[in-house]
Scaffold this motif. Structure first.
Motif, PDB file in Angstrom:
ATOM      1  N   ASN A 241       0.819  -1.216   0.000  1.00 52.33           N
ATOM      2  CA  ASN A 241       0.000   0.000   0.000  1.00 52.33           C
ATOM      3  C   ASN A 241       0.855   1.270   0.000  1.00 52.33           C
TER       4      ASN A 241
ATOM      5  N   GLU B   2       2.222   2.280   3.725  1.00 51.75           N
ATOM      6  CA  GLU B   2       1.392   2.426   4.907  1.00 51.75           C
ATOM      7  C   GLU B   2       0.667   1.131   5.223  1.00 51.75           C
TER       8      GLU B   2
ATOM      9  N   THR C 269      -2.468  14.751   6.447  1.00 50.73           N
ATOM     10  CA  THR C 269      -2.728  13.312   6.321  1.00 50.73           C
ATOM     11  C   THR C 269      -3.534  13.023   5.068  1.00 50.73           C
TER      12      THR C 269
ATOM     13  N   ARG D 163      -1.547   8.971   4.392  1.00 51.31           N
ATOM     14  CA  ARG D 163      -1.100   8.138   5.504  1.00 51.31           C
ATOM     15  C   ARG D 163      -0.703   9.020   6.676  1.00 51.31           C
TER      16      ARG D 163
ATOM     17  N   ASN E  71       3.400   4.043   9.372  1.00 48.21           N
ATOM     18  CA  ASN E  71       2.389   4.824   8.677  1.00 48.21           C
ATOM     19  C   ASN E  71       1.144   3.994   8.431  1.00 48.21           C
TER      20      ASN E  71
ATOM     21  N   SER F 115      -2.658   3.817   6.651  1.00 49.80           N
ATOM     22  CA  SER F 115      -3.444   4.380   5.559  1.00 49.80           C
ATOM     23  C   SER F 115      -4.606   5.211   6.094  1.00 49.80           C
ATOM     24  N   ASN F 116      -5.003   6.223   5.318  1.00 48.92           N
ATOM     25  CA  ASN F 116      -6.135   7.055   5.709  1.00 48.92           C
ATOM     26  C   ASN F 116      -7.456   6.538   5.150  1.00 48.92           C
TER      27      ASN F 116
ATOM     28  N   SER G  59      -6.455   4.502  13.152  1.00 51.45           N
ATOM     29  CA  SER G  59      -6.717   3.396  12.237  1.00 51.45           C
ATOM     30  C   SER G  59      -8.181   2.980  12.207  1.00 51.45           C
TER      31      SER G  59
END
Length: 819
Positions: free
Chosen positions: A317, A320, A675, A680, A706, A708-709, A753
């Motif tokens: 990814n 992240e 972000t 991330r 890191n 992921s968003n 997360s």
């Protein structure tokens, strides 16, 4: 204003409908004599917002005021209680210490009589018992007050012997003695005396308040000892000169509360806890683990702290961690190698209660703060007022936690501000102006230590031992992660004008210029590594010292119109300069070098206020959008730009002379813009972030990287989207009163997360009191339904690993004698 979410748009529509419904009742009901309002209605002038003689109703900003009478009636004992009566406020846990209130989703500031205090996100609990009134102002402070955070602030007005409405001193001495007791050995004694006097033939007034607390705690290994002394004096030198002076001394001893470690959804839902002991590392047998003992292979880093550059910059990814990814085992094996040192010995499953928290018996939080002020107010025969405010504050702070965090502050600030003001009546308008030069100097020394900070090594079903206790930097005065010594001086000049036209139109304008000289240095010999945040392991790459001269312009502009039916719509725009400093008021050398020590924040706000039913009902509705720079001294990514969009509704209704009702609603969404741009964010990683990996393989150390968003949508963790509140109190007229409050809070993610969700909750408080001419007895129950609920703890960084279980049902009783 572009709105981001459909839910927010719906709330805007709901606010509009509510406003229309309230306005339709303007003048439609019989006149009510407003009694028993407990100082809750906004008819009085409140100078803490812009400095002008404007009531909250007339002020074109979203503001709530909480009187001494309301604090007493609803048994509000710390700033977290203010959420019930101040929309737009909610506090995530700063390790269990009620130091500052989050306002509009960002950390707020604290002012004392209109002057900004030293930063206190969690250095000590901010006392509220000595307050005559607390003003909660949403949005930035007036340009007169200097650089400030965009979200908002609390302004504390200390008890005084001068009657605010009339300007006269109270006619005779009064006083009170009280004792409070309750659950977990609560013990608080207060004493107050105030009155008028004469010195050299001139009148003066005084008020002295003292408080002593020696209480236990619901949480294991915790207690509170604090002493508070506050004095205020007010004297008329002659008919044109008045002086006000006084101060507050507050000594606090307690501890921070990290809460539950080894966080999982199963722990939140069922109390199921992963047990097991960490592998021993105390090789010299002194009972504590030094930084050097964590470095088992001698490479300068610890094997228990696998968040290195390879972990951050490589992997699936795009670098992240995607929560829920079933390939996480391979991901970790590739990036971090052998993790066997993190595995627990004799792992198992157990149950824990809310009082079983990550606190060792020797953990301590000690803070002494001294606040002083001296004002001189001169009025001339021509109507000019010259008000000079001299303010000083100093605090000395020590914070030690056995799991691996310690810090200290020794900082002070002195500010001198002159405000020159006058009101000019004209044919069709009234103009009021303020001119204010000021100087503010801050001196700081701050060190903290979090390089080997491990929440999960401690098994909460067992006592703290050498398996989890770390040798702390504050105990040896060495091996700090960060250490800063320096100062900064702000020279400012502000001008404001308030123009009120006879036709109902009001225009408020203000502008300020600041130039700041800042210096900071690191005593490198006291650092564990050559620079902070562990990214500079060799000498020569550090920012050992830095200095700069920065400047900026702040401004505000508001437009409002008062209709004949009592409705006042308004619009406000503001740009606010912000000084980026840390928890101990320290300026970080890397921020100075990068130019990130000073920044700007922006606000756009529209609202509608009204005073209806012959001034018995007040309501305010506001919609806003703001951008600000957020700083965390513990985060590897120090500066975070956030955008907040929200709506607030506040209603206060004196139904009759016996019944008072309030209602509040908050809708808020905080987006981390950096972000969102990067896709991330760095965070510590909890077990539920890694599907398929047994938790006991990780809890002997910590993982970070890191994330992921995708799951969060870049939204700030721990901040609920919707909060509803309602309070009510009824006076039977025979000495008996009852009161109650309800706060309903949405479900929210504990960490960035979103792997662990904290359930929604409804908090119900009830109280009853009986009062005679001299005596008052009150009993209150908080969380009367025994709701199990939680608050996220430093959520964007630690929210996936720790959480604070909140207090169960508990009771307080207060006995007071007035004379």
């Amino acid at each position: 204003m572009k709105l981001r979410k459909t839910s927010f748009t719906k709330n805007v529509i709901a606010c509009a409908i509510l406003s229309a419904g309230l306005s339709s009742h303007a003048g439609a009901m019989e006149e009510i004599v407003v009694k028993g309002d407990l100082g809750s209605l906004p008819g009085e002038n409140v100078k803490s917002v812009f400095g002008f003689n404007k009531s909250i109703l007339e002020t074109p900003r979203s503001v709530s005021t909480i009187s001494e009478e309301m604090l007493e009636r609803f048994n509000m004992t710390d700033i977290d209680d203010l959420v019930a009566v101040a929309p737009g406020t909610f506090t995530q846990s700063f390790f269990g210490v009620a130091g500052g209130l989050d306002v509009r989703g960002t950390p707020g500031e604290t002012y004392f009589r209109g002057v900004r205090r030293l930063d206190n996100p969690g250095n000590y609990p901010t006392p509220i018992g000595a307050s005559d009134r607390i003003d909660v102002v949403r949005g930035p402070a007036s340009p007169i007050y200097g650089p400030s955070k965009i979200g908002g602030y609390l302004n504390f007005n200390p008890k005084s012997s001068r009657i605010e409405e009339t300007g006269q001193f109270i006619p005779e001495p009064t006083g009170a003695l009280s004792f409070s007791t309750g659950s977990w050995d609560k013990s608080v004694i207060t004493a107050e005396i105030g009155g008028p006097g004469k010195l050299g033939g001139r009148e003066f007034g005084y008020d002295i308040y003292g408080e002593v607390e020696n209480s236990g705690s619901y949480y294991d290994n915790s207690a509170v000892d604090q002493n508070l002394l506050q004095m205020s004096f007010d004297m008329d030198i002659n008919d044109n000169v008045r002086i006000q002076f006084g101060g507050m001394w507050h000594d606090f001893s307690g501890n921070q509360i990290a809460g539950w470690n080894r966080l999982t959804q199963d722990l939140i839902d069922n109390g199921t806890y992963v047990t097991g002991t960490a592998q021993p590392l105390d090789t010299d047998g002194d009972g504590r683990i030094s930084h050097q003992e964590f470095d088992t292979d001698g490479d300068g880093f610890t094997n228990l702290n696998p968040f290195r550059f390879d972990f951050i910059n490589q992997g699936a990814n795009g670098g992240e961690l995607l929560p829920g990814n079933t390939d996480d085992i391979g991901f970790l094996e590739i990036l971090t190698g052998d993790l066997s040192a993190l595995a627990l010995e004799n792992p198992g499953i157990g149950k824990i209660s809310g009082n079983n928290v990550l606190v060792a018996p020797e953990d301590t939080l000690e803070n002494t703060v001294t606040t002083l002020y001296f004002d001189v107010i001169v009025t001339t025969d021509s109507g000019w007022e010259f008000k000079n405010q001299l303010f000083y504050e100093q605090y000395d702070n020590l914070n030690e936690n056995a799991y691996g965090f310690s810090q200290f502050h020794d900082s002070w600030v002195i500010e001198d501000k002159l405000v020159i003001s006058k009101t000019f009546p004209m044919d069709n308008m009234t103009a009021s102006v303020q001119i204010s030069p000021s100087i503010r100097h801050t001196d700081f020394e701050h060190g903290d230590d979090y390089t080997n900070e491990y929440f999960d090594r401690r098994d909460l079903t067992q006592r703290s031992t050498a398996l989890d206790k770390r040798l702390l930097s504050t105990q040896i005065d060495d091996d700090y992660t960060e250490y800063y010594v320096g100062d900064y001086t702000d020279l400012g000049f502000a001008v404001m004008g308030d123009f009120v036209f006879d036709n109902g139109l009001s225009v408020l304008l203000g502008v300020r210029y600041d130039t700041i000289d800042v210096e900071s240095k690191q005593p490198v010999d006291k650092l564990l590594f050559a620079s902070s945040n562990n990214f500079c392991p060799v000498a020569g790459c550090e920012n050992s010292e830095a200095s700069d001269d920065v400047d900026g312009v702040s401004w505000t502009a508001s437009l409002s119109y008062e209709f004949d039916n009592g409705l006042i719509p308004y619009i406000t725009a503001s740009t606010q300069a912000t000084m980026i400093v840390g928890q101990g008021a320290e300026a970080v050398t890397s921020n100075i070098t990068s130019g990130g020590i000073f920044d700007e924040s922006e606000l756009q706000e529209v609202g509608l206020k009204g005073s209806l039913l012959n001034n018995a009902l007040f309501f305010g509705v506001s919609l806003y959008r703001q951008e600000r720079t957020d700083f965390s001294a513990q985060s590897i990514v120090t500066n975070q730009t956030t955008e907040t969009e929200g709506a607030e509704v506040e209603v206060r209704w004196v139904v009759n002379e016996k019944l008072l009702l309030t209602f509040g609603y908050t809708n808020i969404e905080v987006t981390n813009l950096s972000t969102e741009e990067n896709g991330r964010r760095f965070s510590f990683i909890g077990c539920d972030d890694l599907q398929g990996i047994p938790c006991d393989l990780l809890y002997g150390g910590t993982l970070g990287g890191n994330i992921s968003n995708i799951a969060s949508g870049s939204r700030r963790a721990g901040m609920p989207e919707n909060i509803y509140s309602m309070t009510g109190t009824y006076d039977f007229g025979n000495g008996w009163t009852v009161n109650g409050s309800i706060v309903d809070v949405d479900e929210v993610a504990s960490g960035y997360s979103n792997a662990v969700m904290l359930p929604e909750y409804t908090l119900v408080n009830l109280g009853v009191s009986y009062q005679t001419e001299d005596w008052m007895v009150s009993v209150s129950g908080k969380n009367i339904t025994d709701e199990e609920y939680f608050r996220s703890n430093f959520p964007n960084l630690f929210g996936g690993t720790i959480v604070l279980p909140e207090l169960p049902r508990h009771f307080n009783a207060r006995f007071q004698y007035k004379f």
